[in-house]
Scaffold this motif. Structure first.
Motif, PDB file in Angstrom:
ATOM      1  N   THR A  80      63.102  28.769  22.101  1.00 32.87           N
ATOM      2  CA  THR A  80      64.008  28.424  21.010  1.00 32.87           C
ATOM      3  C   THR A  80      64.621  29.682  20.416  1.00 32.87           C
ATOM      4  O   THR A  80      65.832  29.732  20.152  1.00 32.87           O
ATOM      5  CB  THR A  80      63.248  27.631  19.920  1.00 32.87           C
ATOM      6  N   GLN A  81      63.804  30.711  20.216  1.00 34.76           N
ATOM      7  CA  GLN A  81      64.313  31.972  19.668  1.00 34.76           C
ATOM      8  C   GLN A  81      65.346  32.576  20.610  1.00 34.76           C
ATOM      9  O   GLN A  81      66.389  33.052  20.166  1.00 34.76           O
ATOM     10  CB  GLN A  81      63.153  32.952  19.438  1.00 34.76           C
ATOM     11  N   THR A  82      65.070  32.547  21.913  1.00 35.86           N
ATOM     12  CA  THR A  82      66.012  33.074  22.893  1.00 35.86           C
ATOM     13  C   THR A  82      67.319  32.275  22.868  1.00 35.86           C
ATOM     14  O   THR A  82      68.406  32.859  22.908  1.00 35.86           O
ATOM     15  CB  THR A  82      65.394  33.011  24.310  1.00 35.86           C
ATOM     16  N   ALA A  83      67.210  30.953  22.779  1.00 33.00           N
ATOM     17  CA  ALA A  83      68.412  30.114  22.733  1.00 33.00           C
ATOM     18  C   ALA A  83      69.224  30.397  21.474  1.00 33.00           C
ATOM     19  O   ALA A  83      70.460  30.505  21.532  1.00 33.00           O
ATOM     20  CB  ALA A  83      68.026  28.637  22.796  1.00 33.00           C
ATOM     21  N   PHE A  84      68.541  30.518  20.323  1.00 35.86           N
ATOM     22  CA  PHE A  84      69.265  30.828  19.083  1.00 35.86           C
ATOM     23  C   PHE A  84      69.949  32.185  19.176  1.00 35.86           C
ATOM     24  O   PHE A  84      71.078  32.352  18.725  1.00 35.86           O
ATOM     25  CB  PHE A  84      68.313  30.804  17.880  1.00 35.86           C
ATOM     26  N   GLN A  85      69.267  33.155  19.762  1.00 35.25           N
ATOM     27  CA  GLN A  85      69.865  34.483  19.912  1.00 35.25           C
ATOM     28  C   GLN A  85      71.081  34.420  20.818  1.00 35.25           C
ATOM     29  O   GLN A  85      72.109  35.029  20.538  1.00 35.25           O
ATOM     30  CB  GLN A  85      68.821  35.468  20.475  1.00 35.25           C
ATOM     31  N   SER A  86      70.972  33.646  21.884  1.00 34.19           N
ATOM     32  CA  SER A  86      72.103  33.487  22.807  1.00 34.19           C
ATOM     33  C   SER A  86      73.286  32.827  22.104  1.00 34.19           C
ATOM     34  O   SER A  86      74.428  33.269  22.248  1.00 34.19           O
ATOM     35  CB  SER A  86      71.659  32.645  24.010  1.00 34.19           C
ATOM     36  N   VAL A  87      73.007  31.779  21.339  1.00 30.96           N
ATOM     37  CA  VAL A  87      74.072  31.094  20.599  1.00 30.96           C
ATOM     38  C   VAL A  87      74.691  32.042  19.573  1.00 30.96           C
ATOM     39  O   VAL A  87      75.913  32.091  19.409  1.00 30.96           O
ATOM     40  CB  VAL A  87      73.527  29.810  19.925  1.00 30.96           C
ATOM     41  N   ALA A  88      73.858  32.823  18.886  1.00 38.60           N
ATOM     42  CA  ALA A  88      74.373  33.770  17.893  1.00 38.60           C
ATOM     43  C   ALA A  88      75.269  34.810  18.554  1.00 38.60           C
ATOM     44  O   ALA A  88      76.336  35.150  18.024  1.00 38.60           O
ATOM     45  CB  ALA A  88      73.210  34.449  17.166  1.00 38.60           C
ATOM     46  N   ASN A  89      74.855  35.319  19.718  1.00 35.03           N
ATOM     47  CA  ASN A  89      75.686  36.288  20.445  1.00 35.03           C
ATOM     48  C   ASN A  89      77.007  35.664  20.860  1.00 35.03           C
ATOM     49  O   ASN A  89      78.066  36.288  20.737  1.00 35.03           O
ATOM     50  CB  ASN A  89      74.948  36.815  21.677  1.00 35.03           C
ATOM     51  N   GLU A  90      76.940  34.437  21.346  1.00 37.77           N
ATOM     52  CA  GLU A  90      78.160  33.746  21.783  1.00 37.77           C
ATOM     53  C   GLU A  90      79.082  33.494  20.587  1.00 37.77           C
ATOM     54  O   GLU A  90      80.294  33.670  20.691  1.00 37.77           O
ATOM     55  CB  GLU A  90      77.798  32.428  22.477  1.00 37.77           C
ATOM     56  N   LEU A  91      78.504  33.082  19.452  1.00 39.63           N
ATOM     57  CA  LEU A  91      79.318  32.874  18.249  1.00 39.63           C
ATOM     58  C   LEU A  91      79.956  34.185  17.797  1.00 39.63           C
ATOM     59  O   LEU A  91      81.111  34.197  17.352  1.00 39.63           O
ATOM     60  CB  LEU A  91      78.473  32.290  17.118  1.00 39.63           C
ATOM     61  N   GLY A  92      79.234  35.283  17.908  1.00 35.80           N
ATOM     62  CA  GLY A  92      79.802  36.593  17.573  1.00 35.80           C
ATOM     63  C   GLY A  92      80.978  36.927  18.474  1.00 35.80           C
ATOM     64  O   GLY A  92      82.003  37.429  18.004  1.00 35.80           O
ATOM     65  N   VAL A  94      82.889  34.748  20.093  1.00 34.70           N
ATOM     66  CA  VAL A  94      83.990  33.832  19.755  1.00 34.70           C
ATOM     67  C   VAL A  94      84.659  34.291  18.469  1.00 34.70           C
ATOM     68  O   VAL A  94      85.894  34.289  18.366  1.00 34.70           O
ATOM     69  CB  VAL A  94      83.466  32.383  19.634  1.00 34.70           C
ATOM     70  N   ARG A  95      83.871  34.696  17.487  1.00 36.10           N
ATOM     71  CA  ARG A  95      84.436  35.168  16.214  1.00 36.10           C
ATOM     72  C   ARG A  95      85.311  36.395  16.450  1.00 36.10           C
ATOM     73  O   ARG A  95      86.394  36.518  15.876  1.00 36.10           O
ATOM     74  CB  ARG A  95      83.327  35.496  15.229  1.00 36.10           C
ATOM     75  N   ALA A  96      84.847  37.317  17.290  1.00 39.61           N
ATOM     76  CA  ALA A  96      85.631  38.519  17.592  1.00 39.61           C
ATOM     77  C   ALA A  96      86.947  38.141  18.269  1.00 39.61           C
ATOM     78  O   ALA A  96      88.008  38.694  17.946  1.00 39.61           O
ATOM     79  CB  ALA A  96      84.826  39.465  18.473  1.00 39.61           C
ATOM     80  N   GLU A  97      86.893  37.194  19.200  1.00 35.78           N
ATOM     81  CA  GLU A  97      88.119  36.761  19.880  1.00 35.78           C
ATOM     82  C   GLU A  97      89.081  36.084  18.905  1.00 35.78           C
ATOM     83  O   GLU A  97      90.292  36.308  18.957  1.00 35.78           O
ATOM     84  CB  GLU A  97      87.783  35.813  21.026  1.00 35.78           C
ATOM     85  N   ILE A  98      88.551  35.257  18.000  1.00 33.69           N
ATOM     86  CA  ILE A  98      89.392  34.595  17.001  1.00 33.69           C
ATOM     87  C   ILE A  98      90.046  35.639  16.101  1.00 33.69           C
ATOM     88  O   ILE A  98      91.239  35.552  15.789  1.00 33.69           O
ATOM     89  CB  ILE A  98      88.573  33.574  16.178  1.00 33.69           C
ATOM     90  N   THR A  99      89.264  36.644  15.694  1.00 33.31           N
ATOM     91  CA  THR A  99      89.812  37.706  14.851  1.00 33.31           C
ATOM     92  C   THR A  99      90.931  38.438  15.575  1.00 33.31           C
ATOM     93  O   THR A  99      91.978  38.725  14.986  1.00 33.31           O
ATOM     94  CB  THR A  99      88.695  38.682  14.438  1.00 33.31           C
ATOM     95  N   LYS A 100      90.730  38.744  16.843  1.00 35.64           N
ATOM     96  CA  LYS A 100      91.777  39.410  17.639  1.00 35.64           C
ATOM     97  C   LYS A 100      93.029  38.547  17.695  1.00 35.64           C
ATOM     98  O   LYS A 100      94.140  39.044  17.529  1.00 35.64           O
ATOM     99  CB  LYS A 100      91.289  39.658  19.079  1.00 35.64           C
ATOM    100  N   LEU A 101      92.850  37.248  17.953  1.00 33.49           N
ATOM    101  CA  LEU A 101      94.001  36.351  18.026  1.00 33.49           C
ATOM    102  C   LEU A 101      94.722  36.275  16.684  1.00 33.49           C
ATOM    103  O   LEU A 101      95.962  36.306  16.635  1.00 33.49           O
ATOM    104  CB  LEU A 101      93.561  34.951  18.460  1.00 33.49           C
ATOM    105  N   GLN A 102      93.961  36.182  15.596  1.00 33.61           N
ATOM    106  CA  GLN A 102      94.582  36.124  14.277  1.00 33.61           C
ATOM    107  C   GLN A 102      95.345  37.408  13.991  1.00 33.61           C
ATOM    108  O   GLN A 102      96.461  37.365  13.468  1.00 33.61           O
ATOM    109  CB  GLN A 102      93.519  35.896  13.192  1.00 33.61           C
ATOM    110  N   GLU A 103      94.768  38.546  14.337  1.00 33.01           N
ATOM    111  CA  GLU A 103      95.451  39.815  14.119  1.00 33.01           C
ATOM    112  C   GLU A 103      96.709  39.916  14.964  1.00 33.01           C
ATOM    113  O   GLU A 103      97.734  40.389  14.499  1.00 33.01           O
ATOM    114  CB  GLU A 103      94.511  40.979  14.424  1.00 33.01           C
ATOM    115  N   SER A 104      96.622  39.436  16.199  1.00 31.55           N
ATOM    116  CA  SER A 104      97.799  39.527  17.071  1.00 31.55           C
ATOM    117  C   SER A 104      98.917  38.595  16.611  1.00 31.55           C
ATOM    118  O   SER A 104     100.081  38.885  16.808  1.00 31.55           O
ATOM    119  CB  SER A 104      97.426  39.223  18.524  1.00 31.55           C
TER     120      SER A 104
END
Length: 175
Positions: A80-92, A94-104
């Motif tokens: 469960t901890q590994t899955a949460f960490q994986s989801v958190a990394n993936e959300l990070g 996605v957030r970075a990509e969204i920020t890039k798109l918003q900036e662009s």
């Protein structure tokens, strides 16, 4: 001689013999009862020992099951901890990509390099306007007016290109 020996009609010795026989009889009865009690105690002891052995077996089995469950819970917690960490990394990500798109989308586009490597000047709005019709998309509007989609988008920074409305006015870039 004394008086006890001279009299033959005394029942004292007979009473002593009877009391002795009675004591012997009571001792024999007590011995049989003691023997029966010993057998019963032995039987109870064997029963208690077998119950104790059964309980020891059950406790051992329960301890084994508890250890197995503990291992399963530990693995589940780790997974469960590994899955949460994986989801958190993936959300990070996605957030970075969204920020890039918003900036662009909010920053003006950098000048694009032309065929000779020279930078192309940013598009400037011309005097013309275009009124959105049903079914219009940026590429269709740009092609119909002889401009590029990128130039059309850059001179209309506040427009939501995903939901154009019929009758909406757009600036056309200079040709």
């Amino acid at each position: 001689m004394d008086t006890i020996s001279r009299e033959n009609n005394s029942f004292l010795p007979l009473a002593g013999v009877i009391a002795g026989a009675l004591a012997l009889l009571l001792a024999i009865v007590a011995l049989f009862k003691l023997s029966a009690a010993g057998k019963e105690i032995t039987s109870l002891k064997e029963d208690i020992n077998s119950r104790i052995m059964s309980m020891e077996s059950q406790v051992s089995s329960a301890a084994s099951t508890a250890e197995s469950v503990r291992g399963s819970v530990t693995r589940l917690s780790s997974d469960t901890q590994t899955a949460f960490q994986s989801v958190a990394n993936e959300l990070g990500s996605v957030r970075a990509e969204i920020t890039k798109l918003q900036e662009s989308l909010t920053k003006p586009k950098a000048a694009a390099a032309g065929p000779g490597g020279a930078a192309k000047a940013p598009a400037v709005a011309g005097p013309g306007e275009y009124i959105v019709k049903s079914g219009d998309i940026p590429s269709k509007i740009a092609k119909a007016n002889g401009v590029t989609s990128a130039d059309l988008i850059s001179v209309n920074p506040g427009v939501n290109w995903k939901s154009l409305k019929v009758g909406q006015k757009l600036k056309l870039p200079q040709k």
